[in-house]
Design a protein around this motif. Structure first.
Motif, PDB file in Angstrom:
ATOM      1  N   HIS A   1       2.335   6.319  10.066  1.00  0.00           N
ATOM      2  CA  HIS A   1       2.257   5.874   8.645  1.00  0.00           C
ATOM      3  C   HIS A   1       3.284   6.553   7.869  1.00  0.00           C
TER       4      HIS A   1
ATOM      5  N   GLU B   1       8.862   4.155  10.284  1.00  0.00           N
ATOM      6  CA  GLU B   1       8.759   3.190   8.946  1.00  0.00           C
ATOM      7  C   GLU B   1       9.752   3.476   8.005  1.00  0.00           C
TER       8      GLU B   1
ATOM      9  N   GLU C   1       0.851  -1.149   0.018  1.00  0.00           N
ATOM     10  CA  GLU C   1      -0.022  -0.006   0.067  1.00  0.00           C
ATOM     11  C   GLU C   1       0.988   1.311   0.025  1.00  0.00           C
TER      12      GLU C   1
ATOM     13  N   HIS D   1       2.879   4.448   0.865  1.00  0.00           N
ATOM     14  CA  HIS D   1       3.410   5.155   2.029  1.00  0.00           C
ATOM     15  C   HIS D   1       4.109   6.482   1.876  1.00  0.00           C
TER      16      HIS D   1
ATOM     17  N   THR E   1       6.393  -1.375   1.692  1.00  0.00           N
ATOM     18  CA  THR E   1       7.167  -1.124   3.114  1.00  0.00           C
ATOM     19  C   THR E   1       6.682  -2.061   4.051  1.00  0.00           C
ATOM     20  N   ASP E   2       5.411  -2.316   4.592  1.00  0.00           N
ATOM     21  CA  ASP E   2       5.108  -3.053   5.577  1.00  0.00           C
ATOM     22  C   ASP E   2       5.537  -4.474   5.346  1.00  0.00           C
TER      23      ASP E   2
HETATM   24 ZN   LIG Z   1       3.228   0.756   7.061  1.00  0.00          ZN
END
Ligand SMILES: [Zn+2]
Length: 271
Positions: A175, A180, A44, A46, A54-55
């Motif tokens: 987020h 991150e 998704e 970022h 990223t996640d």
């Molecule tokens: Zn994230």
């Protein structure tokens, strides 16, 4: 010979990756006491500076680092990460790929049923995307009730970070912010677009109750809260901070995984 392929390096993949075994080895192993780790991430947006991956990248890097601290007798096994999560709060940004909540639940339940049928009794949902949490709490209980498996939920990068990041960042930087961005800088710097680093916090600070994590929560999609797509201050990010989060969280998570592996829910009420 020329190196043709470099994915799946490190203990997690060379030692503890369950599907590197044959069915026969799984048939013969001690499944009664094994713990299976399923990383669940997201693809998704970022912000303009971080990759869509990223996640999922943070989740894979976290479990890879964590498994460096395991001993060969630990009987803890990684299964292929689920890269896609529930990301419908980001669907207005191109490149976001979301599973619907029903599909994500279905996939996780099917994986758990398969593991249960193989004889496994313990599963940890190792999450790296905030938008998955509510669903995972629900699905974990469904699995436990249906299969009687012991199911645990935990998150990547979960160690205490209060000495590394500001209070503001830890409360509102949910987020693509300092946390991150620092983590991606630590593991995949070539995927960070330094020229687009920016800062934006959700405009909710003046409210007494309305918040993202507190007593009253608002149902939101990211474009309700942020123009840039991020919440946090990515301009403060450094690879060093990211490295500290990975190492500290991995050390702690390795101990937590051992506790999960030894846990027997049926013994809780025995005297
Ligand atoms: Zn994230």
């Amino acid at each position: 010979m020329e190196v043709l392929f470099t994915r799946y390096e490190g203990n997690a993949w060379e030692e503890y990756f369950l599907p590197r075994l044959s069915f026969k080895e799984v048939q013969e192993m001690d499944k009664e006491n094994a713990l299976i780790v399923l990383p669940i991430g997201a693809v998704e947006q970022h912000g303009s500076h971080l990759p869509l991956m990223t996640d999922s990248l943070i989740g894979e890097a976290s479990i890879t680092k964590t498994m460096e601290y395991l001993t060969p007798d630990s009987n803890i096994w990684l299964i292929p990460p689920l890269s896609y999560g529930k990301s419908n709060e980001h669907l207005d940004f191109p490149g976001t790929i979301s599973l619907s909540s029903a599909n994500l639940q279905g996939v996780i339940i099917d994986i758990a049923r398969s593991l249960s049928r193989s004889g496994f009794r313990r599963l940890v949902l190792f999450n790296s995307h905030g938008g998955n949490i509510d669903l995972l709490n629900m699905v974990a209980r469904e699995i436990h009730i249906e299969t009687e498996m012991m199911v645990f939920i935990t998150s990547s990068g979960s160690a205490d970070k209060s000495d590394i990041f500001t209070e503001e960042e830890l409360k509102w930087g949910i987020h693509g912010g300092d946390v991150e961005t620092s983590m991606i800088m630590a593991v995949k710097p070539s995927w960070v677009r330094e020229e687009y680093l920016t800062a934006e916090f959700p405009p909710l600070k003046e409210f007494d109750y309305l918040s993202l994590k507190g007593k009253v929560r608002i149902a939101w999609k990211i474009n309700d809260l942020s123009k840039s797509g991020i919440a946090g201050n990515a301009t403060k990010a450094t690879p060093k901070k990211g490295e500290i989060v990975f190492i500290r969280s991995a050390e702690e998570m390795a101990i937590a995984l051992k506790e999960m592996a030894e846990f027997e829910i049926e013994q809780l009420l025995e005297d």
